[in-house]
Motif scaffolding. Structure first.
Motif, PDB file in Angstrom:
ATOM      1  N   MET A   1      -6.414   5.517  15.828  1.00 26.81           N
ATOM      2  CA  MET A   1      -5.475   5.918  14.927  1.00 26.81           C
ATOM      3  C   MET A   1      -6.388   6.680  13.965  1.00 26.81           C
ATOM      4  O   MET A   1      -7.322   6.609  13.471  1.00 26.81           O
ATOM      5  CB  MET A   1      -4.999   4.778  14.003  1.00 26.81           C
ATOM      6  CG  MET A   1      -4.267   5.286  12.850  1.00 26.81           C
ATOM      7  SD  MET A   1      -3.609   3.792  11.884  1.00 26.81           S
ATOM      8  CE  MET A   1      -2.997   4.533  10.512  1.00 26.81           C
ATOM      9  N   ASN A   2      -5.750   8.056  13.891  1.00 29.34           N
ATOM     10  CA  ASN A   2      -6.582   9.129  12.967  1.00 29.34           C
ATOM     11  C   ASN A   2      -6.134   8.611  11.416  1.00 29.34           C
ATOM     12  O   ASN A   2      -4.806   8.646  11.367  1.00 29.34           O
ATOM     13  CB  ASN A   2      -6.519  10.391  13.602  1.00 29.34           C
ATOM     14  CG  ASN A   2      -7.023  10.727  14.787  1.00 29.34           C
ATOM     15  OD1 ASN A   2      -7.945   9.846  15.187  1.00 29.34           O
ATOM     16  ND2 ASN A   2      -6.820  11.656  15.428  1.00 29.34           N
ATOM     17  N   ARG A   3      -6.951   9.086  10.547  1.00 28.69           N
ATOM     18  CA  ARG A   3      -6.421   9.247   9.225  1.00 28.69           C
ATOM     19  C   ARG A   3      -7.291  10.443   8.604  1.00 28.69           C
ATOM     20  O   ARG A   3      -8.108  10.638   8.808  1.00 28.69           O
ATOM     21  CB  ARG A   3      -6.908   7.727   8.627  1.00 28.69           C
ATOM     22  CG  ARG A   3      -8.377   7.937   8.251  1.00 28.69           C
ATOM     23  CD  ARG A   3      -8.645   6.700   7.313  1.00 28.69           C
ATOM     24  NE  ARG A   3     -10.079   6.609   6.963  1.00 28.69           N
ATOM     25  CZ  ARG A   3     -10.845   6.939   6.000  1.00 28.69           C
ATOM     26  NH1 ARG A   3     -10.300   7.856   5.204  1.00 28.69           N
ATOM     27  NH2 ARG A   3     -12.122   6.730   5.716  1.00 28.69           N
ATOM     28  N   PRO A   4      -6.169  10.892   7.708  1.00 28.90           N
ATOM     29  CA  PRO A   4      -6.797  12.049   7.090  1.00 28.90           C
ATOM     30  C   PRO A   4      -7.592  11.955   5.980  1.00 28.90           C
ATOM     31  O   PRO A   4      -7.407  10.771   5.123  1.00 28.90           O
ATOM     32  CB  PRO A   4      -5.410  12.749   6.611  1.00 28.90           C
ATOM     33  CG  PRO A   4      -4.286  11.610   6.205  1.00 28.90           C
ATOM     34  CD  PRO A   4      -4.810  10.666   7.499  1.00 28.90           C
ATOM     35  N   TRP A   5      -8.811  12.524   5.913  1.00 32.83           N
ATOM     36  CA  TRP A   5      -9.590  12.387   4.608  1.00 32.83           C
ATOM     37  C   TRP A   5      -9.144  13.438   3.556  1.00 32.83           C
ATOM     38  O   TRP A   5      -9.435  14.578   3.981  1.00 32.83           O
ATOM     39  CB  TRP A   5     -11.118  12.481   5.044  1.00 32.83           C
ATOM     40  CG  TRP A   5     -11.444  11.245   5.760  1.00 32.83           C
ATOM     41  CD1 TRP A   5     -10.786  10.372   6.447  1.00 32.83           C
ATOM     42  CD2 TRP A   5     -12.915  10.984   6.099  1.00 32.83           C
ATOM     43  NE1 TRP A   5     -11.732   9.596   6.799  1.00 32.83           N
ATOM     44  CE2 TRP A   5     -12.831   9.805   6.880  1.00 32.83           C
ATOM     45  CE3 TRP A   5     -14.078  11.470   5.637  1.00 32.83           C
ATOM     46  CZ2 TRP A   5     -14.208   9.314   6.941  1.00 32.83           C
ATOM     47  CZ3 TRP A   5     -15.234  11.051   5.982  1.00 32.83           C
ATOM     48  CH2 TRP A   5     -15.252   9.906   6.589  1.00 32.83           C
ATOM     49  N   LYS A   6      -8.853  13.093   2.559  1.00 27.86           N
ATOM     50  CA  LYS A   6      -8.425  14.092   1.467  1.00 27.86           C
ATOM     51  C   LYS A   6      -9.312  13.765   0.229  1.00 27.86           C
ATOM     52  O   LYS A   6      -9.278  12.567  -0.236  1.00 27.86           O
ATOM     53  CB  LYS A   6      -7.080  13.886   1.111  1.00 27.86           C
ATOM     54  CG  LYS A   6      -6.050  14.279   2.090  1.00 27.86           C
ATOM     55  CD  LYS A   6      -4.801  14.624   1.771  1.00 27.86           C
ATOM     56  CE  LYS A   6      -4.070  15.254   3.007  1.00 27.86           C
ATOM     57  NZ  LYS A   6      -2.561  15.489   2.332  1.00 27.86           N
ATOM     58  N   LEU A   7     -10.026  14.651  -0.148  1.00 27.64           N
ATOM     59  CA  LEU A   7     -11.090  14.430  -1.363  1.00 27.64           C
ATOM     60  C   LEU A   7     -10.245  14.087  -2.712  1.00 27.64           C
ATOM     61  O   LEU A   7     -10.868  13.760  -3.582  1.00 27.64           O
ATOM     62  CB  LEU A   7     -12.006  15.811  -1.657  1.00 27.64           C
ATOM     63  CG  LEU A   7     -13.220  15.343  -2.406  1.00 27.64           C
ATOM     64  CD1 LEU A   7     -14.058  14.263  -1.833  1.00 27.64           C
ATOM     65  CD2 LEU A   7     -14.074  16.909  -2.362  1.00 27.64           C
ATOM     66  N   SER A   8      -8.877  14.626  -2.633  1.00 25.35           N
ATOM     67  CA  SER A   8      -8.280  14.406  -3.712  1.00 25.35           C
ATOM     68  C   SER A   8      -8.218  12.676  -4.073  1.00 25.35           C
ATOM     69  O   SER A   8      -7.685  12.402  -5.312  1.00 25.35           O
ATOM     70  CB  SER A   8      -6.642  15.001  -3.610  1.00 25.35           C
ATOM     71  OG  SER A   8      -6.150  14.075  -2.445  1.00 25.35           O
ATOM     72  N   ALA A   9      -8.507  11.739  -3.233  1.00 20.22           N
ATOM     73  CA  ALA A   9      -8.502  10.609  -3.354  1.00 20.22           C
ATOM     74  C   ALA A   9      -9.703  10.277  -4.389  1.00 20.22           C
ATOM     75  O   ALA A   9      -9.547   9.235  -5.051  1.00 20.22           O
ATOM     76  CB  ALA A   9      -8.761   9.859  -2.080  1.00 20.22           C
ATOM     77  N   PHE A  10     -10.671  11.124  -4.721  1.00 23.75           N
ATOM     78  CA  PHE A  10     -11.748  11.031  -5.768  1.00 23.75           C
ATOM     79  C   PHE A  10     -11.244  11.057  -7.122  1.00 23.75           C
ATOM     80  O   PHE A  10     -11.884  10.666  -7.874  1.00 23.75           O
ATOM     81  CB  PHE A  10     -12.961  11.930  -5.351  1.00 23.75           C
ATOM     82  CG  PHE A  10     -13.493  11.603  -3.898  1.00 23.75           C
ATOM     83  CD1 PHE A  10     -13.562  10.393  -3.463  1.00 23.75           C
ATOM     84  CD2 PHE A  10     -14.150  12.705  -3.124  1.00 23.75           C
ATOM     85  CE1 PHE A  10     -14.269  10.186  -2.170  1.00 23.75           C
ATOM     86  CE2 PHE A  10     -14.734  12.669  -2.113  1.00 23.75           C
ATOM     87  CZ  PHE A  10     -14.999  11.544  -1.527  1.00 23.75           C
ATOM     88  N   VAL A  11     -10.078  11.840  -6.954  1.00 22.09           N
ATOM     89  CA  VAL A  11      -9.613  12.346  -8.420  1.00 22.09           C
ATOM     90  C   VAL A  11      -9.170  11.123  -9.073  1.00 22.09           C
ATOM     91  O   VAL A  11      -7.965  10.688  -8.628  1.00 22.09           O
ATOM     92  CB  VAL A  11      -8.839  13.628  -8.458  1.00 22.09           C
ATOM     93  CG1 VAL A  11      -8.440  13.941  -9.991  1.00 22.09           C
ATOM     94  CG2 VAL A  11      -9.658  14.640  -7.751  1.00 22.09           C
ATOM     95  N   VAL A  12      -9.714  10.387 -10.192  1.00 18.53           N
ATOM     96  CA  VAL A  12      -8.999   9.331 -10.721  1.00 18.53           C
ATOM     97  C   VAL A  12      -7.711   9.672 -11.493  1.00 18.53           C
ATOM     98  O   VAL A  12      -7.857  10.778 -12.123  1.00 18.53           O
ATOM     99  CB  VAL A  12     -10.063   8.731 -11.750  1.00 18.53           C
ATOM    100  CG1 VAL A  12      -9.230   7.415 -12.403  1.00 18.53           C
ATOM    101  CG2 VAL A  12     -11.248   8.448 -10.899  1.00 18.53           C
TER     102      VAL A  12
ATOM    103  N   GLN B   1     -12.112  19.648  -1.065  1.00 18.17           N
ATOM    104  CA  GLN B   1     -10.708  19.259  -0.793  1.00 18.17           C
ATOM    105  C   GLN B   1      -9.921  19.903   0.049  1.00 18.17           C
ATOM    106  O   GLN B   1      -9.144  19.056   0.821  1.00 18.17           O
ATOM    107  CB  GLN B   1     -10.066  19.111  -2.311  1.00 18.17           C
ATOM    108  CG  GLN B   1      -8.914  18.457  -2.323  1.00 18.17           C
ATOM    109  CD  GLN B   1      -8.330  18.471  -3.844  1.00 18.17           C
ATOM    110  OE1 GLN B   1      -8.527  19.361  -4.608  1.00 18.17           O
ATOM    111  NE2 GLN B   1      -7.360  17.400  -4.081  1.00 18.17           N
TER     112      GLN B   1
ATOM    113  N   GLN C   1     -17.510   7.142  -4.833  1.00 16.63           N
ATOM    114  CA  GLN C   1     -16.588   7.216  -3.781  1.00 16.63           C
ATOM    115  C   GLN C   1     -17.248   8.185  -2.872  1.00 16.63           C
ATOM    116  O   GLN C   1     -17.037   8.074  -1.493  1.00 16.63           O
ATOM    117  CB  GLN C   1     -15.310   7.776  -4.262  1.00 16.63           C
ATOM    118  CG  GLN C   1     -14.620   6.683  -4.890  1.00 16.63           C
ATOM    119  CD  GLN C   1     -13.381   7.252  -5.274  1.00 16.63           C
ATOM    120  OE1 GLN C   1     -12.323   7.704  -4.721  1.00 16.63           O
ATOM    121  NE2 GLN C   1     -12.963   7.393  -7.142  1.00 16.63           N
TER     122      GLN C   1
ATOM    123  N   GLU D   1      -4.902  22.783  -7.963  1.00 16.46           N
ATOM    124  CA  GLU D   1      -5.944  23.699  -7.202  1.00 16.46           C
ATOM    125  C   GLU D   1      -6.864  24.766  -7.905  1.00 16.46           C
ATOM    126  O   GLU D   1      -7.860  24.901  -7.822  1.00 16.46           O
ATOM    127  CB  GLU D   1      -5.014  24.391  -6.317  1.00 16.46           C
ATOM    128  CG  GLU D   1      -4.507  23.589  -5.024  1.00 16.46           C
ATOM    129  CD  GLU D   1      -3.532  24.323  -3.916  1.00 16.46           C
ATOM    130  OE1 GLU D   1      -3.252  23.574  -3.226  1.00 16.46           O
ATOM    131  OE2 GLU D   1      -3.433  25.622  -4.313  1.00 16.46           O
TER     132      GLU D   1
END
Lengths: 156, 468
Positions: B1-12, A140, A42, B61
């Motif tokens: 359109m803006n979208r927030p990028w959140k690395l938390s999406a990486f956490v399965v 993050q 990813q 966190e």
């Protein structure tokens, strides 16, 4: 304790045939590595997206530090990949160690030497992981408020 | 359109709760717990949901993965090591399935004509074990060993002339052999090397009985005694029983006048009593670790009163020592308690059942508090304490021995050792009291045995001394 139980049940294949709790734990940790592989993939996808954005989107619409962040994310991805490889190698070594204990030639020194090796490696890998995890958490936090238009939308 | 990028999406999903530790719960169990948590959360009120989310966020966190402390070991040496990994002396004697019931034998008995008599005695009864002096009360090692340690070589005597033959006999009868190693009471080593002992005015201090002690703070002394234990294990003994694991009696009143080193404990913040307890306990822990590759069990003899309160003057903590041994053998001999020192018991020697019953309850309470309690295997009195004042002692015959045993069984203690300094054991004792005892499943007594009648007039001239 799982290890003690598996050693005692070795004749039933707990260690050699992987029917014990130690083998189950090794399997669990392999699954974790597969999840880390997924995270790494990813990260690469996101790096690709950022690369496209830098190439196609007006720089004024992008965050000021997008390129710097991209480099940092790239470095992190490489480090994570290295960690995964190293951990997988250690996991394999641990698996071999447990299988070795099934051998008739295995003696007390094999147990203690192996335990020492496993623990030394484990401590080093854990320390490394904490560093990686801290970085991951920092990223993050940065990305929580990191917004930009997607390249596709900009193209339209 | 803006979208927030959140690395938390990486956490399965489900990944956070997984663990990297062998000793922790499995990922599957964690996953089940997580699912349960989710279900519970869904059933809760919105407010509770918010709290839960906040908690979860805080936790996330802090750490993304539930892995143990970075310094925590992944593996520890198992407490039980299968035999195939440990030293093979060639002597095959199994631990008695229904528990150890043994007698004591001096080296002279074991190495002499008395040995066959003792073996026959054990064979003809429900006894199954023998404690044999390997390092005696003077400090002599009782057989010639193959040790390369110069001290061991110098202090060995050929008392048990045929150790192999002795072991063959024990093996044939499956009599479980326990090596008694007297540790810190060691006149021989103390006088040979005063720097390892306690000195006073330039001379090695001895107690009123003329015995010298070596210093429990000295790691050289530790190593020496463990080397003796190794030799015992190599000879075929299945258990090492350390005796006199303590400072001399009365040490607390004379320590200021004695010269000795505190070794590695000298710079410790501990007070003098804590240092003594630490040294004695650390020796036991050290010995056990060093002996693990031999696959022998480790036991310690300890004062009975130590189960009631620590003995800081001599460095004995019953709980601390018990945490580091496989077997604890206290010495709560009825004759050793003072007049009125136990509740409701005026003359303890006259009440073997009550003494042992009271003691067993106290000891059980202490052991129940431990994470890894050892097997309890008390020493029982098989001698007559005729040295006590008249009217305060009784002859110890079969009823008195059985009374002590019954008290143990009544308190779910199923192992014991019999002490008689002259190795003359009372005949006709029912050691099982007619019970089919299973050490693991401990069947309780079905019928109350008749208590022995105390007979203070039945005096004996036998005047046994004992190890402590």
């Amino acid at each position: 304790m799982d290890f003690e139980e598996d050693l005692a049940n070795d004749s039933e294949g707990a260690l050699l045939e992987g029917t014990g709790k130690v083998a189950s734990n090794l399997s669990d940790r392999e699954e974790i590595l597969q999840s880390l592989d997924s995270i790494h993939s990813q990260i690469n996808q996101e790096l690709n997206t950022i690369g496209q954005a830098i190439e196609h989107v007006d720089a004024e619409e992008l965050p000021n530090d997008i390129e710097e962040f991209s480099v940092g994310l790239s470095d992190y991805g490489a480090e994570l990949s290295q960690f995964i490889d190293e951990y997988r190698h250690n996991l394999s070594a641990q698996s071999e160690y447990f299988e070795t204990l099934s051998s008739e030639e295995a003696d007390f020194a094999d147990i203690t030497d192996g335990i020492e090796n496993v623990n030394e490696t484990h401590r080093a890998m854990n320390a490394h992981w904490y560093e990686l995890e801290d970085t991951l958490i920092s990223m993050q936090e940065i990305l929580a408020n990191f917004e930009m238009p997607t390249p596709q939308e900009e193209g339209e | 359109m803006n979208r927030p990028w959140k690395l938390s999406a990486f956490v399965v999903a489900g990944f956070v709760a997984t663990t990297l530790s062998i000793t922790s719960v499995s990922a599957e169990e964690e996953a089940e717990d997580t699912e349960q948590d989710v279900e519970e959360t869904e059933e809760d009120s919105e407010e509770a949901d918010e709290d839960s989310d906040e908690d979860s966020e805080d936790e996330s966190e802090a750490r993304l993965f539930a892995i143990p402390d970075a310094e925590e070991d992944l593996l520890t040496l198992p407490r039980l090591i299968p035999d195939r990994f440990t030293y093979d002396s060639g002597v095959n004697i199994e631990y008695p399935e229904d528990g150890v019931r043994g007698i004591f034998s001096t080296a002279h008995s074991a190495g002499g004509q008395k040995f066959s008599e003792l073996v026959d005695f054990v064979d003809s009864t429900d006894l199954n074990a023998m404690v044999i002096d390997v390092k005696d009360d003077d400090g002599f090692i009782t057989f010639e060993t193959d040790s390369e340690d110069e001290r061991v070589q110098e202090n060995s005597r050929d008392v048990i002339t045929d150790v192999e033959g002795m072991m063959d006999t024990l093996e044939e009868s499956q009599i479980y052999p326990i090596a008694r190693v007297v540790v810190f009471k060691d006149t021989i080593l103390g006088k040979q090397e005063p720097e390892l002992s306690f000195t006073e005015g330039g001379n090695v201090w001895t107690n009123p009985g003329g015995s010298a002690f070596v210093n429990p703070f000295s790691e050289e002394v530790w190593e020496y005694n463990v080397e003796v234990a190794r030799q015992a294990a190599e000879a075929g003994f299945k258990e090492i029983q350390f005796d006199y694991v303590r400072f001399p009696e009365g040490f607390g009143s004379r320590d200021d006048s004695l010269n000795y080193t505190e070794g590695k404990y000298a710079d410790s913040d501990m007070d003098r009593y804590e240092k003594r307890i630490a040294a004695v306990t650390d020796f036991v822990e050290y010995a056990r670790e060093e002996l693990r590759e031999y696959g022998v069990k480790v036991s310690v003899d300890i004062f009975g009163v130590a189960a009631m309160y620590d003995e800081p003057n001599i460095g004995q903590s019953f709980a601390a020592i018990s945490e580091n041994v496989d077997v604890i053998s206290s010495m709560p001999y009825p004759s050793h308690w003072g007049e009125g020192s136990l509740p409701g018991i005026r003359y303890p020697d006259l009440e073997p059942y009550n003494v042992m019953d009271y003691y067993s309850q106290v000891e059980n309470e202490v052991l129940e508090e431990l994470d890894n309690p050892p097997v309890s295997r008390p020493w029982l009195q098989d001698f007559t304490a005729s040295y006590l004042p008249d009217g305060q002692w009784t002859s110890y015959d079969a009823p008195e021995i059985e009374a002590q045993i019954k008290a143990l069984y009544d308190n779910n203690i199923y192992e014991f050792l019999l002490w008689n300094a002259g190795n003359n054991y009372t005949p006709g004792v029912d050691y099982k009291l007619g019970l089919d005892i299973e050490i693991a499943g401990a069947e309780l007594m079905e019928d109350d045995e008749e208590m022995p009648e105390e007979d203070s007039e039945d005096e004996s001239d036998e005047d046994d001394s004992e190890d402590e």
